[in-house]
Design a protein around this motif. Structure first.
Motif, PDB file in Angstrom:
ATOM      1  N   ALA A  22       0.841  -1.195   0.000  1.00 25.88           N
ATOM      2  CA  ALA A  22       0.000   0.000   0.000  1.00 25.88           C
ATOM      3  C   ALA A  22       0.874   1.242   0.000  1.00 25.88           C
ATOM      4  O   ALA A  22       1.928   1.285   0.614  1.00 25.88           O
ATOM      5  N   VAL A  23       0.406   2.262  -0.682  1.00 25.01           N
ATOM      6  CA  VAL A  23       1.166   3.502  -0.787  1.00 25.01           C
ATOM      7  C   VAL A  23       0.379   4.625  -0.146  1.00 25.01           C
ATOM      8  O   VAL A  23      -0.814   4.789  -0.403  1.00 25.01           O
ATOM      9  N   ALA A  24       1.032   5.406   0.700  1.00 19.64           N
ATOM     10  CA  ALA A  24       0.356   6.522   1.352  1.00 19.64           C
ATOM     11  C   ALA A  24      -0.054   7.554   0.326  1.00 19.64           C
ATOM     12  O   ALA A  24       0.724   7.915  -0.540  1.00 19.64           O
ATOM     13  N   ILE A  25      -1.271   8.043   0.403  1.00 17.98           N
ATOM     14  CA  ILE A  25      -1.776   9.046  -0.519  1.00 17.98           C
ATOM     15  C   ILE A  25      -1.854  10.372   0.223  1.00 17.98           C
ATOM     16  O   ILE A  25      -2.301  10.439   1.358  1.00 17.98           O
ATOM     17  N   MET A  26      -1.421  11.431  -0.442  1.00 19.36           N
ATOM     18  CA  MET A  26      -1.425  12.740   0.195  1.00 19.36           C
ATOM     19  C   MET A  26      -2.849  13.287   0.254  1.00 19.36           C
ATOM     20  O   MET A  26      -3.241  14.178  -0.488  1.00 19.36           O
ATOM     21  N   ALA A  27      -3.655  12.747   1.145  1.00 18.72           N
ATOM     22  CA  ALA A  27      -5.049  13.172   1.218  1.00 18.72           C
ATOM     23  C   ALA A  27      -5.218  14.365   2.140  1.00 18.72           C
ATOM     24  O   ALA A  27      -5.832  15.353   1.795  1.00 18.72           O
ATOM     25  N   ALA A 342      -7.788   4.181  -3.662  1.00 16.97           N
ATOM     26  CA  ALA A 342      -7.307   5.096  -2.624  1.00 16.97           C
ATOM     27  C   ALA A 342      -7.149   6.509  -3.179  1.00 16.97           C
ATOM     28  O   ALA A 342      -7.485   7.494  -2.508  1.00 16.97           O
ATOM     29  N   LYS A 343      -6.654   6.614  -4.403  1.00 16.74           N
ATOM     30  CA  LYS A 343      -6.515   7.926  -5.030  1.00 16.74           C
ATOM     31  C   LYS A 343      -7.889   8.564  -5.261  1.00 16.74           C
ATOM     32  O   LYS A 343      -8.081   9.765  -5.063  1.00 16.74           O
ATOM     33  N   ARG A 344      -8.854   7.752  -5.696  1.00 11.22           N
ATOM     34  CA  ARG A 344     -10.206   8.278  -5.930  1.00 11.22           C
ATOM     35  C   ARG A 344     -10.820   8.799  -4.626  1.00 11.22           C
ATOM     36  O   ARG A 344     -11.458   9.862  -4.601  1.00 11.22           O
ATOM     37  N   GLU A 345     -10.627   8.044  -3.573  1.00  9.97           N
ATOM     38  CA  GLU A 345     -11.197   8.446  -2.289  1.00  9.97           C
ATOM     39  C   GLU A 345     -10.555   9.741  -1.786  1.00  9.97           C
ATOM     40  O   GLU A 345     -11.250  10.603  -1.232  1.00  9.97           O
ATOM     41  N   ALA A 346      -9.249   9.868  -1.982  1.00 12.83           N
ATOM     42  CA  ALA A 346      -8.575  11.088  -1.553  1.00 12.83           C
ATOM     43  C   ALA A 346      -9.089  12.292  -2.335  1.00 12.83           C
ATOM     44  O   ALA A 346      -9.326  13.370  -1.774  1.00 12.83           O
ATOM     45  N   GLU A 347      -9.247  12.121  -3.656  1.00 15.67           N
ATOM     46  CA  GLU A 347      -9.759  13.225  -4.464  1.00 15.67           C
ATOM     47  C   GLU A 347     -11.200  13.550  -4.097  1.00 15.67           C
ATOM     48  O   GLU A 347     -11.582  14.730  -4.014  1.00 15.67           O
ATOM     49  N   ALA A 348     -12.006  12.520  -3.864  1.00 16.34           N
ATOM     50  CA  ALA A 348     -13.412  12.743  -3.507  1.00 16.34           C
ATOM     51  C   ALA A 348     -13.531  13.503  -2.195  1.00 16.34           C
ATOM     52  O   ALA A 348     -14.404  14.381  -2.051  1.00 16.34           O
ATOM     53  N   GLU A 349     -12.655  13.192  -1.251  1.00 11.97           N
ATOM     54  CA  GLU A 349     -12.696  13.907   0.027  1.00 11.97           C
ATOM     55  C   GLU A 349     -12.414  15.391  -0.163  1.00 11.97           C
ATOM     56  O   GLU A 349     -13.127  16.249   0.374  1.00 11.97           O
ATOM     57  N   LEU A 350     -11.388  15.682  -0.958  1.00 18.14           N
ATOM     58  CA  LEU A 350     -11.053  17.085  -1.188  1.00 18.14           C
ATOM     59  C   LEU A 350     -12.197  17.805  -1.891  1.00 18.14           C
ATOM     60  O   LEU A 350     -12.564  18.938  -1.522  1.00 18.14           O
ATOM     61  N   ARG A 351     -12.774  17.179  -2.890  1.00 20.33           N
ATOM     62  CA  ARG A 351     -13.868  17.812  -3.634  1.00 20.33           C
ATOM     63  C   ARG A 351     -15.094  18.016  -2.744  1.00 20.33           C
ATOM     64  O   ARG A 351     -15.798  19.039  -2.855  1.00 20.33           O
ATOM     65  N   THR A 352     -15.331  17.071  -1.856  1.00 15.11           N
ATOM     66  CA  THR A 352     -16.447  17.222  -0.928  1.00 15.11           C
ATOM     67  C   THR A 352     -16.220  18.384   0.032  1.00 15.11           C
ATOM     68  O   THR A 352     -17.141  19.164   0.317  1.00 15.11           O
TER      69      THR A 352
END
Length: 686
Positions: A22-27, A342-352
């Motif tokens: 797993a790779v840490a995503i800059m969320a 994981a990347k999608r979830e990080a982007e979705a959080e920011l957009r939300t």
């Protein structure tokens, strides 16, 4: 091998391997996770590091390290004496070593040692730069493009950047001033470098010592590689005075010791949006993988045709193999469902978070949808842009110089004079490989753009790619440095009449520049606009305690000497010189370098050879000094483990490791393998 990204024909930006975890995503990077981050020197998390590791880092410490850090062509390095002595990697100087070699003197195979200062030989085109000032110019750059779109936006922005750089350097050739985009356009920083144009080779070991294990060991550990080399910066014919240097520590670090890596990471893509990553996965990477693989195959076949072919193709093959492994790792990551989710979830959080803040939403709009629209345009333009402009010539040196000369035809006299000096430098050129590269590019352009494409018809006429490449390389005078200097001063019509390669480039350059213009206006400009808005959103939501994507600008990472465990297997953090002799099989690429074989009885096999640490690095960091808490150099970073191929898109503190050659091993080699008391004395080693 964390290959020098800017020297390679195709940028080798490290990324995620299919084998990784797993790779840490800059969320939500309000603070860096684990030892994550390639931090700018004006935003380094001093308090975080001191609290975690019990260090006493302060601004004075940072300034000393920054002033001792050196950027060379495509790589990183550091001053290690007060007389301009520079430590970097062997693979960062092997291009110079190959240019200084010939059929009679193969310094790549046999190594190079300058016994005296007079024997130190200038590396053609090499420079050494030290970052002296950092200034925030964000407001000025962004203001220049306000209210503009497309080509007008690009022109206004570039004019502002040029003006800032010109003002900062004030015409002083001793400085290089560069405006660097950070946070995908969220910030612009003026970096002022002290520049040295006379850089000379001091020491390089045999290639088999530096790259023991070859491609099979690349991006792996344990490693047994003496990937180190020494240069020296000169000015006015004398060694540069460099009072800011890193003290040489000949002792190996211990497990758990804190480590810092100061260097110039080339490029990361941790802040790309999902639509950008998907186009990278679906279009760019497959093409790069296919073309890199085929070109590597052609060069490998050529290398088998004779000893001279093997010698001259060594560095190009070395670079292509490295690039292929990196691209393969990238594709593995972007086809990993868990990673992409994981990347999608990080982007979705920011957009939300943005959508929940009416003021912020009004300020930035919807840059993610804007970037999705840009990807559709980019998909249509990418193949002609790549084949006619970005990858034109297939890596041919002669083609690249011919294009630079043709494009200078309308430039002012000062610019043409500078170009004449650059292209007029003596450089060894293998016409066999030049023809191979040109033939390859022409055939791929016909294949990818199709036979009926107007630009393909214009280029080939009634000739085959093979016949055209042969005619151009056989007939050109561009291999002659004197002719190149003369050509740089010709009119366009004179160029066409003087040389078939210049005529070919001139005849086809309008189409190349046209597609380049469309790419700049229809892809680069709207991408820059939207990316700035995404950056503003990240700043608004997560604050300013973030590190930017790598941009081949000076960064500092922190970590510790530490091994890792993967699938039940624990990898210790050290290898020892004795392990080299145990690993050697006598067959390439695991055959001993001759000097190591000859001096086995003298070598201390208990010395730490290579070691790993948790530092966050990427391509371009090659040659970076590994520094302890006292500000002493204890190694030179040269690679990452297989899991570090995730570095382009994220960081995994459990698995990502930097691989470095220890100063202890370099010291032992300079004592007992390649005896060099002159360098040892300069390093302060008895």
């Amino acid at each position: 091998m964390i290959l020098r990204s800017l020297r390679a024909a195709m940028a080798a930006t490290a990324s995620i391997a299919a084998v990784g975890g797993a790779v840490a995503i800059m969320a939500a990077p309000s603070a860096a996770q684990a030892d994550e981050g390639m931090w700018t020197f004006d935003n380094f998390p001093i308090q975080t590091v001191n609290q975690k590791y019990g260090t006493r880092i302060d601004q004075a410490w940072l300034d000393r390290v920054r002033n001792a850090s050196v950027r060379i062509q495509g790589c990183s390095a550091s001053f290690v004496s007060d007389e301009g002595l520079i430590l970097t990697n062997w693979h960062c100087v092997v291009g110079c070593v190959q240019e200084l070699s010939d059929a009679q003197r193969d310094y790549v195979k046999n190594g190079f040692t300058a016994g005296t200062r007079e024997e130190e030989v200038q590396c053609p085109g090499q420079t050494a730069e030290v970052l002296t000032e950092i200034t925030d110019v964000t407001d000025r750059v962004i203001a220049a493009g306000e209210g503009l779109e497309g080509a007008a936006f690009n022109t206004a922005r570039q004019a502002a950047v040029n003006q800032i750089q010109t003002e900062a350097c004030a015409g002083d050739a001793k400085f290089n001033c560069q405006v660097i985009s950070l946070y995908r356009g969220g910030q612009y920083s003026l970096h002022k470098f002290r520049k040295y144009d006379d850089v000379r080779l001091v020491f390089a070991p045999e290639n088999q010592a530096a790259f023991f294990g070859g491609d099979p060991d690349n991006f792996n550990f344990p490693r047994y590689a003496l990937d180190a080399g020494f240069l020296r910066a000169y000015e006015d014919g004398k060694p540069v005075e460099s009072p800011n240097f890193l003290k040489w520590n000949p002792e190996a670090p211990s497990e758990g010791d804190v480590t810092f890596v100061s260097g110039n990471p080339g490029s990361t893509s941790r802040l790309l949006t999902m639509s950008q990553l998907e186009r990278l996965r679906d279009q760019q990477l497959p093409i790069m993988l296919i073309q890199t693989s085929e070109l590597r195959g052609r060069l490998l076949e050529y290398s088998l045709t004779g000893d001279e072919a093997k010698r001259t193709s060594f560095d190009p093959i070395f670079g292509l193999e490295n690039s292929f492994k990196v691209y393969y790792g990238q594709q593995g990551a972007l086809t990993d469902p868990a990673f992409m989710q994981a990347k999608r979830e990080a982007e979705a959080e920011l957009r939300t978070r943005v959508a929940a803040d009416p003021n912020l939403k009004q300020q930035i709009g919807d840059p993610w949808t804007e970037l999705e629209a840009v990807q559709g345009v980019a998909r249509d333009l990418y193949l002609p842009y790549r084949q006619l402009e970005q990858a034109a010539g297939g890596g041919s040196q002669l083609y690249a110089m011919a294009r630079a000369i043709v494009r200078s035809a309308g430039a002012d006299e000062a610019r043409r004079a500078r170009l004449a000096a650059t292209v007029g430098e003596e450089t060894p050129i293998s016409t066999d490989m030049e023809e191979l590269r040109l033939r390859y590019w022409l055939s791929k352009t016909r294949e990818y753009l199709t036979v009926d494409n107007p630009q393909v018809k214009a280029m080939l006429g009634r000739e085959s790619p093979e016949a055209l490449a042969g005619r151009l390389i056989d007939g050109t005078r561009m291999a002659d440095a004197d002719f190149r200097r003369q050509a740089a001063g010709m009119t366009l019509e004179q160029m066409k009449a003087a040389d078939p390669l210049l005529a070919f480039v001139a005849a086809n350059d309008e189409a190349a520049q046209a597609i380049a213009g469309r790419w700049a206006a229809e892809v680069n400009a709207p991408t820059a606009r939207a990316a700035e808005k995404v950056a503003q959103a990240r700043f608004a939501v997560y604050g300013t305690n973030q590190y930017p994507d790598a941009t081949f600008s000076l960064r500092l990472s922190y970590g510790e000497v530490k091994g890792w465990t993967y699938r039940g297997v624990t990898v210790p953090p050290f290898t020892y010189i004795g392990g080299l002799y145990e690993r050697a099989t006598g067959s390439e690429p695991f055959n001993l370098a001759q000097a190591f074989a000859d001096n086995e009885a003298r070598v201390n096999k208990a010395v730490v050879y290579d070691f790993v640490s948790t530092n966050d690095i990427i391509g371009g960091n090659s040659g970076s000094p590994v520094i302890n808490a006292d500000g002493e150099v204890i190694g030179a970073a040269f690679d990452g483990n297989i899991h570090s191929l995730g570095g382009s898109f994220g960081y995994d503190g459990d698995l990502n490791r930097t691989v470095s050659v220890s100063t202890a091993a370099i010291t032992e080699a300079l004592r007992n393998v390649y005896p060099n008391p002159r360098i040892l004395a300069e390093l302060g080693v008895r």
